[in-house]
Design a protein around this motif. Structure first.
Motif, PDB file in Angstrom:
ATOM      1  N   MET A 143       0.821  -1.192   0.000  1.00  0.00           N
ATOM      2  CA  MET A 143       0.000   0.000   0.000  1.00  0.00           C
ATOM      3  C   MET A 143       0.869   1.261   0.000  1.00  0.00           C
ATOM      4  O   MET A 143       0.566   2.208  -0.708  1.00  0.00           O
ATOM      5  CB  MET A 143      -0.930  -0.041   1.220  1.00  0.00           C
ATOM      6  N   ASN A 144       1.942   1.260   0.809  1.00  0.00           N
ATOM      7  CA  ASN A 144       2.830   2.416   0.869  1.00  0.00           C
ATOM      8  C   ASN A 144       3.529   2.656  -0.462  1.00  0.00           C
ATOM      9  O   ASN A 144       3.716   3.800  -0.869  1.00  0.00           O
ATOM     10  CB  ASN A 144       3.875   2.252   1.980  1.00  0.00           C
ATOM     11  N   LYS A 145       3.925   1.564  -1.138  1.00  0.00           N
ATOM     12  CA  LYS A 145       4.580   1.710  -2.437  1.00  0.00           C
ATOM     13  C   LYS A 145       3.619   2.314  -3.456  1.00  0.00           C
ATOM     14  O   LYS A 145       4.026   3.118  -4.298  1.00  0.00           O
ATOM     15  CB  LYS A 145       5.093   0.365  -2.937  1.00  0.00           C
ATOM     16  N   LEU A 179       1.130   4.397  -2.805  1.00  0.00           N
ATOM     17  CA  LEU A 179       0.989   5.819  -2.489  1.00  0.00           C
ATOM     18  C   LEU A 179       2.214   6.613  -2.945  1.00  0.00           C
ATOM     19  O   LEU A 179       2.081   7.724  -3.470  1.00  0.00           O
ATOM     20  CB  LEU A 179       0.756   6.019  -0.990  1.00  0.00           C
ATOM     21  N   VAL A 180       3.404   6.060  -2.741  1.00  0.00           N
ATOM     22  CA  VAL A 180       4.625   6.727  -3.167  1.00  0.00           C
ATOM     23  C   VAL A 180       4.644   6.845  -4.689  1.00  0.00           C
ATOM     24  O   VAL A 180       4.967   7.902  -5.236  1.00  0.00           O
ATOM     25  CB  VAL A 180       5.870   5.967  -2.648  1.00  0.00           C
ATOM     26  N   TRP A 181       4.275   5.786  -5.388  1.00  0.00           N
ATOM     27  CA  TRP A 181       4.230   5.816  -6.846  1.00  0.00           C
ATOM     28  C   TRP A 181       3.191   6.826  -7.334  1.00  0.00           C
ATOM     29  O   TRP A 181       3.444   7.597  -8.264  1.00  0.00           O
ATOM     30  CB  TRP A 181       3.908   4.426  -7.377  1.00  0.00           C
TER      31      TRP A 181
END
Length: 104
Positions: free
Chosen positions: A1-3, A5-7
């Protein structure tokens, strides 16, 4: 999920940077400089327009009036003008008229 959002944030930031970097267009036209005898005078006048629908109507006359103020004899020759326009996001336009002449 964090990846994800970062993308997503990176993609939106890159898209915004590309969009903003291509937002300014500059259109201009010019006539060559004067070679007449006398004292050269120059003037410039600017104003805004919106959505390519409203353009300032008195740019040239205001620039010419400024030229006339600089010439005590009132005799101007070789008057030349240059119009330039900057366009921001196709919403706001910034028009500039630059005028030059020879005061005799």
């Amino acid at each position: 999920m964090n990846k994800l959002l970062v993308w997503l944030f990176g993609s939106l930031t890159l898209s915004a940077c590309l969009l903003i970097s291509a937002c300014v267009l500059i259109n201009s036209s010019a006539i060559s400089e004067s070679a007449g005898a006398g004292t050269p005078v120059n003037a410039s006048y600017s104003d805004y327009g919106i959505l390519h629908l409203t353009a300032p109507t008195s740019l040239t006359s205001d620039a010419n009036a400024e030229l006339a103020k600089q010439c005590q004899s009132g005799v101007l020759s070789d008057v030349q003008t240059e119009l330039s326009m900057r366009d921001w996001l196709a919403i706001v336009q910034y028009y500039t008229v630059t005028a030059s002449a020879v005061c005799k």
